[in-house]
Scaffold this motif. Structure first.
Motif, mmCIF file in Angstrom:
data_model
loop_
_atom_site.group_PDB
_atom_site.id
_atom_site.type_symbol
_atom_site.label_atom_id
_atom_site.label_comp_id
_atom_site.label_asym_id
_atom_site.label_seq_id
_atom_site.Cartn_x
_atom_site.Cartn_y
_atom_site.Cartn_z
ATOM 1 N N ILE A 44 8.127 -9.198 0.159
ATOM 2 C CA ILE A 44 8.380 -7.825 -0.301
ATOM 3 C C ILE A 44 7.185 -7.343 -1.126
ATOM 4 C CG2 ILE A 44 9.991 -6.297 -1.517
ATOM 5 C CD1 ILE A 44 11.323 -7.779 0.802
ATOM 6 N N PRO A 45 6.547 -6.256 -0.708
ATOM 7 C CA PRO A 45 5.377 -5.783 -1.458
ATOM 8 C C PRO A 45 5.756 -4.926 -2.654
ATOM 9 C CG PRO A 45 5.751 -4.361 0.414
ATOM 10 C CD PRO A 45 6.822 -5.418 0.473
ATOM 11 N N LYS A 46 4.802 -4.817 -3.586
ATOM 12 C CA LYS A 46 4.940 -3.874 -4.699
ATOM 13 C C LYS A 46 4.118 -2.636 -4.356
ATOM 14 C CE LYS A 46 5.569 -7.405 -8.193
ATOM 15 N NZ LYS A 46 4.845 -8.403 -8.965
ATOM 16 N N GLU A 47 4.329 -1.586 -5.120
ATOM 17 C CA GLU A 47 3.495 -0.393 -4.937
ATOM 18 C C GLU A 47 2.048 -0.745 -5.241
ATOM 19 O OE1 GLU A 47 4.657 3.247 -6.793
ATOM 20 O OE2 GLU A 47 6.793 2.846 -6.525
ATOM 21 N N CYS A 48 1.146 -0.226 -4.442
ATOM 22 C CA CYS A 48 -0.276 -0.453 -4.690
ATOM 23 C C CYS A 48 -0.668 0.250 -5.990
ATOM 24 C CB CYS A 48 -1.095 0.113 -3.523
ATOM 25 S SG CYS A 48 -2.833 -0.304 -3.614
ATOM 26 N N SER A 49 -1.447 -0.423 -6.815
ATOM 27 C CA SER A 49 -1.862 0.177 -8.088
ATOM 28 C C SER A 49 -2.909 1.269 -7.842
ATOM 29 C CB SER A 49 -2.460 -0.888 -9.012
ATOM 30 O OG SER A 49 -3.722 -1.307 -8.505
ATOM 31 N N ILE A 50 -2.980 2.208 -8.754
ATOM 32 C CA ILE A 50 -3.976 3.283 -8.642
ATOM 33 C C ILE A 50 -5.374 2.685 -8.756
ATOM 34 C CG2 ILE A 50 -4.905 5.314 -9.841
ATOM 35 C CD1 ILE A 50 -1.967 6.203 -10.218
ATOM 36 N N GLU A 51 -5.506 1.655 -9.570
ATOM 37 C CA GLU A 51 -6.799 0.957 -9.730
ATOM 38 C C GLU A 51 -7.308 0.447 -8.377
ATOM 39 O OE1 GLU A 51 -9.926 0.106 -11.987
ATOM 40 O OE2 GLU A 51 -8.127 1.093 -12.762
ATOM 41 N N THR A 52 -6.415 -0.175 -7.608
ATOM 42 C CA THR A 52 -6.792 -0.694 -6.281
ATOM 43 C C THR A 52 -6.998 0.452 -5.298
ATOM 44 O OG1 THR A 52 -5.607 -2.754 -6.675
ATOM 45 C CG2 THR A 52 -6.014 -2.195 -4.385
ATOM 46 N N MET A 53 -6.164 1.470 -5.399
ATOM 47 C CA MET A 53 -6.209 2.603 -4.473
ATOM 48 C C MET A 53 -7.499 3.400 -4.602
ATOM 49 S SD MET A 53 -3.770 3.729 -2.328
ATOM 50 C CE MET A 53 -2.101 3.851 -2.887
ATOM 51 N N LYS A 54 -8.027 3.508 -5.831
ATOM 52 C CA LYS A 54 -9.152 4.432 -6.034
ATOM 53 C C LYS A 54 -10.494 3.886 -5.541
ATOM 54 C CE LYS A 54 -10.286 3.518 -10.869
ATOM 55 N NZ LYS A 54 -10.189 4.010 -12.235
ATOM 56 N N THR A 55 -10.490 2.679 -4.979
ATOM 57 C CA THR A 55 -11.706 2.191 -4.309
ATOM 58 C C THR A 55 -11.919 2.930 -2.985
ATOM 59 O OG1 THR A 55 -10.438 0.483 -3.149
ATOM 60 C CG2 THR A 55 -11.457 -0.157 -5.245
ATOM 61 N N SER A 56 -10.853 3.521 -2.456
ATOM 62 C CA SER A 56 -10.913 4.128 -1.120
ATOM 63 C C SER A 56 -10.503 5.590 -1.092
ATOM 64 C CB SER A 56 -10.001 3.347 -0.166
ATOM 65 O OG SER A 56 -10.297 1.973 -0.216
ATOM 66 N N HIS A 57 -9.886 6.073 -2.190
ATOM 67 C CA HIS A 57 -9.434 7.469 -2.258
ATOM 68 C C HIS A 57 -9.817 8.067 -3.606
ATOM 69 C CE1 HIS A 57 -7.185 7.313 1.456
ATOM 70 N NE2 HIS A 57 -6.599 6.196 1.060
ATOM 71 N N SER A 58 -10.037 9.373 -3.624
ATOM 72 C CA SER A 58 -10.386 10.036 -4.890
ATOM 73 C C SER A 58 -9.167 10.041 -5.811
ATOM 74 C CB SER A 58 -10.847 11.471 -4.637
ATOM 75 O OG SER A 58 -9.753 12.291 -4.285
ATOM 76 N N LEU A 59 -9.441 9.928 -7.095
ATOM 77 C CA LEU A 59 -8.359 9.932 -8.087
ATOM 78 C C LEU A 59 -7.584 11.251 -8.032
ATOM 79 C CD1 LEU A 59 -7.174 8.054 -10.178
ATOM 80 C CD2 LEU A 59 -8.760 8.994 -11.873
ATOM 81 N N GLU A 60 -8.288 12.331 -7.774
ATOM 82 C CA GLU A 60 -7.640 13.647 -7.673
ATOM 83 C C GLU A 60 -6.609 13.656 -6.537
ATOM 84 O OE1 GLU A 60 -8.838 18.372 -7.282
ATOM 85 O OE2 GLU A 60 -10.202 16.866 -6.456
#
Length: 297
Positions: A44-60
């Motif tokens: 069962i996965p957890k929600e991806c953290s914003i820290e991990t996400m922002k390597t590939s997507h803009s924070l905005e």
């Protein structure tokens, strides 16, 4: 060894009933894999953290999704309403591919029962893709030094334009997309390797082309492979324009999985697209990825 397979109940988001996207396939696939004995229980996965996400997507862009402030035009480009359920699913499904990639490092093979959202790019989503889970997971592996040279092999009927854009200046991630030339998106991006297929192509020609391309890819050295196993190449797909049979998809998955497994290169399989006229057939086709991975482990 049992194949590690990732699933979460929240993969089935609440979208409008007239939406063309078969959102219920994620729950139905999970039940099918349990019934068929491919898996006993899911990771069962957890929600991806914003820290991990922002390597590939803009924070905005991430915050527009998180806070449900994305404008209607941008939501229409994605094809989903950005509601609580879709937001949760987008973070969890991305976390699922990150988890699958980590598990594949140890077991050599692991699969998500979602993922392959390859039309999402750095600052926008499109084509039923909110976040680009494979891009996020690839950058995660690189940043943690778990892998240096990564291959994304995308065999969805549509070009993996999001990965092409996100990794266009990254020499450590090779993007390979074999897709129908006349299909979405109308304006293609430039992957490291694009193999464009003509409409109505059948099994024999398709598998011959794939075999040649795998031989070429084998001339490179990779630490890790992401496989986007879209089944919208099927002859009965509502959005595909190819004429590949059940056998052709089964054989394709076997070829890709065995090619990298035999070289001891970890592979993370993700679902990709599938819009078959028959829902039962769609589930059966998507399950081939997991069944073929389970067979070689």
């Amino acid at each position: 060894m049992e194949l590690p397979v990732i699933n979460h109940p929240d993969y089935v988001a609440k979208i409008n009933d007239d939406n063309k996207f078969p959102i219920k396939k994620f729950g139905a696939l999970a039940n099918h894999l349990l019934r068929e004995g491919v898996v006993k229980k899911f990771h069962i996965p957890k929600e991806c953290s914003i820290e991990t996400m922002k390597t590939s997507h803009s924070l905005e862009y991430i915050n527009h999704i998180k806070n449900k402030t994305l404008d209607i035009k941008a939501q229409k480009r994605i094809g989903f309403p950005i509601n609580d359920s879709v937001v949760k699913r987008s973070f969890v499904a991305t976390g699922g591919t990150v988890l699958a990639s980590k598990l594949a490092l140890d077991s050599k093979l692991a699969c998500n029962t979602a993922g392959g959202s390859h039309h999402a790019t750095f600052d926008f989503g499109a084509g039923y893709c909110v976040f680009n889970d494979v891009a996020v997971a690839a950058n995660y592996l690189k940043n943690k030094s778990y892998a240096k040279k990564i291959l994304i092999i995308d065999l969805d009927v549509h070009q993996g334009n999001g990965n092409a854009e996100i990794f266009k200046n990254d020499k450590n991630v090779l993007t390979f997309s074999m897709h129908c030339a006349s299909n979405y998106p109308a304006k293609k991006s430039k992957s490291d390797i694009d193999v464009e297929l003509k409409d109505n192509m059948e099994d024999k020609e398709y598998l011959e082309i794939l075999s040649k391309q795998l031989k070429k890819l084998n001339e490179n050295t990779f630490d890790f492979v992401f496989y986007v196993a879209g089944v919208d190449i099927h002859s009965e797909d509502r959005l595909g324009k190819l004429k590949i049979t059940d056998y052709g998809i089964d054989k394709r998955d076997q070829m890709v999985i065995e090619n990298f497994f035999s070289k001891n290169i970890p592979l993370c399989g993700v679902l990709g697209g599938g819009y078959n006229k028959s829902f039962e057939k769609l589930i059966e086709l998507h399950s081939l990825l997991h069944k073929n991975c389970a067979k070689v482990l």
